[in-house]
Design an enzyme around this catalytic site. Sequence first.
Site, PDB file in Angstrom:
ATOM      1  CG  ASP A  82      91.236  45.063  36.203  1.00 25.27           C
ATOM      2  OD1 ASP A  82      90.207  44.462  36.570  1.00 25.27           O
ATOM      3  OD2 ASP A  82      91.991  45.664  36.989  1.00 25.27           O
ATOM      4  CG  ASN A 116      90.155  35.549  37.883  1.00 31.37           C
ATOM      5  OD1 ASN A 116      90.443  35.717  36.699  1.00 31.37           O
ATOM      6  ND2 ASN A 116      90.334  36.517  38.783  1.00 31.37           N
TER       7      ASN A 116
HETATM    8  C1  FPP Z   1      88.738  41.397  35.390  1.00 30.64           C
HETATM    9  O1  FPP Z   1      87.784  42.398  35.626  1.00 30.64           O
HETATM   10  C2  FPP Z   1      88.286  40.596  34.258  1.00 30.64           C
HETATM   11  C3  FPP Z   1      88.128  39.257  34.290  1.00 30.64           C
HETATM   12  C4  FPP Z   1      88.402  38.423  35.466  1.00 30.64           C
HETATM   13  C5  FPP Z   1      87.625  38.552  33.103  1.00 30.64           C
HETATM   14  C6  FPP Z   1      88.074  39.125  31.805  1.00 30.64           C
HETATM   15  C7  FPP Z   1      87.465  38.436  30.686  1.00 30.64           C
HETATM   16  C8  FPP Z   1      86.930  39.047  29.607  1.00 30.64           C
HETATM   17  C9  FPP Z   1      86.940  40.484  29.412  1.00 30.64           C
HETATM   18  C10 FPP Z   1      86.343  38.291  28.468  1.00 30.64           C
HETATM   19  C11 FPP Z   1      87.189  37.111  28.178  1.00 30.64           C
HETATM   20  C12 FPP Z   1      86.871  36.503  26.928  1.00 30.64           C
HETATM   21  C13 FPP Z   1      87.301  35.269  26.639  1.00 30.64           C
HETATM   22  C14 FPP Z   1      87.104  34.761  25.291  1.00 30.64           C
HETATM   23  C15 FPP Z   1      87.947  34.404  27.625  1.00 30.64           C
HETATM   24  P1  FPP Z   1      87.097  42.446  37.049  1.00 30.64           P
HETATM   25  O2  FPP Z   1      85.900  41.566  37.010  1.00 30.64           O
HETATM   26  O3  FPP Z   1      88.084  42.095  38.118  1.00 30.64           O
HETATM   27  O4  FPP Z   1      86.685  43.935  37.138  1.00 30.64           O
HETATM   28  P2  FPP Z   1      86.679  44.838  38.445  1.00 30.64           P
HETATM   29  O5  FPP Z   1      88.107  44.933  38.914  1.00 30.64           O
HETATM   30  O6  FPP Z   1      86.150  46.141  37.949  1.00 30.64           O
HETATM   31  O7  FPP Z   1      85.780  44.173  39.435  1.00 30.64           O
END
Ligand code: FPP
Length: 251
Positions: free
Chosen positions: A22, A70
């Site tokens: 996250d 998501n």
């Molecule tokens: C949440 O952060 C993260 C995600 C929804 C995606 C996580 C995925 C990766 C780090 C890479 C994955 C790699 C593979 C191979 C599948 P957020 O976007 O909610 O962050 P925020 O809370 O700061 O907005």
Amino acid sequence: MAAAPSEPPKTDAPLHVAIVMDGNGRWAKRRGLPRSLGHRAGVEALKRTVAVAPELGIKWLTVFGFSTENWSRPAAEVSELMALPKRYFESDLARLEREGVRVRCWGRRQGLSADLVKMLTDAEARTAHNEVFNLNIAFNYGGQADIVDAARRFAEEVAAGRADPADLNEAVFTQHLSTGAAPPPDMIIRPSGEQRLSNFLLWEAAYAEFIFQDVLWPDFNAEHLKAAIEEYRRRDRRYGGAAADDVLAAG
Ligand code: FPP
């Protein structure tokens, strides 16, 4: 109360570590970058973590790549998130295969493009013989959805006469989850300062230790993982039992 860092460890290093990756969006925002670049930086953090985890005694690493919730993000961001497995596997799958890493992709295949399903399936097939390390990528995964799917699978076996409801217990149910081949996570790490499970490994987390860290996922590195393991090792895992000292004191 947290134990003093100088106390001897109470627990062995964790075998199975799960991570809610996250903070990509906030990482990008702080730099004035689009969220997509935060997610790409998140892939780099994943590569670093996979590289160092075996050296720290970890045998199973599970990461939350895309949740069933998501899909509610803007379409452009969903597209970017859907492209991340390709980005990761194109650069790293050959090495994972060579180095003995078995890849499993947990979660629903319905709703994913045919290309993506093929990529996830191929990654699993190409590494199915590997035994050195296990990488589980939860993608289009939700803990509740996985429990519902497991219940449906068992109900279908009952309807087909292959199972008896009287035989259902925790172990049998676990085998019907998409995560059934893995031991339960010992430790779940959530960076970014948020302190919630967000529908990750709901069944499997029954006795997991939770470690929350303030770092944003794209900045996560070996030191954060080592610090999490150190904190984990100071925890007294009792699984509902009593601490050894208390059992002696109770006579
Ligand atoms: C949440 O952060 C993260 C995600 C929804 C995606 C996580 C995925 C990766 C780090 C890479 C994955 C790699 C593979 C191979 C599948 P957020 O976007 O909610 O962050 P925020 O809370 O700061 O907005």
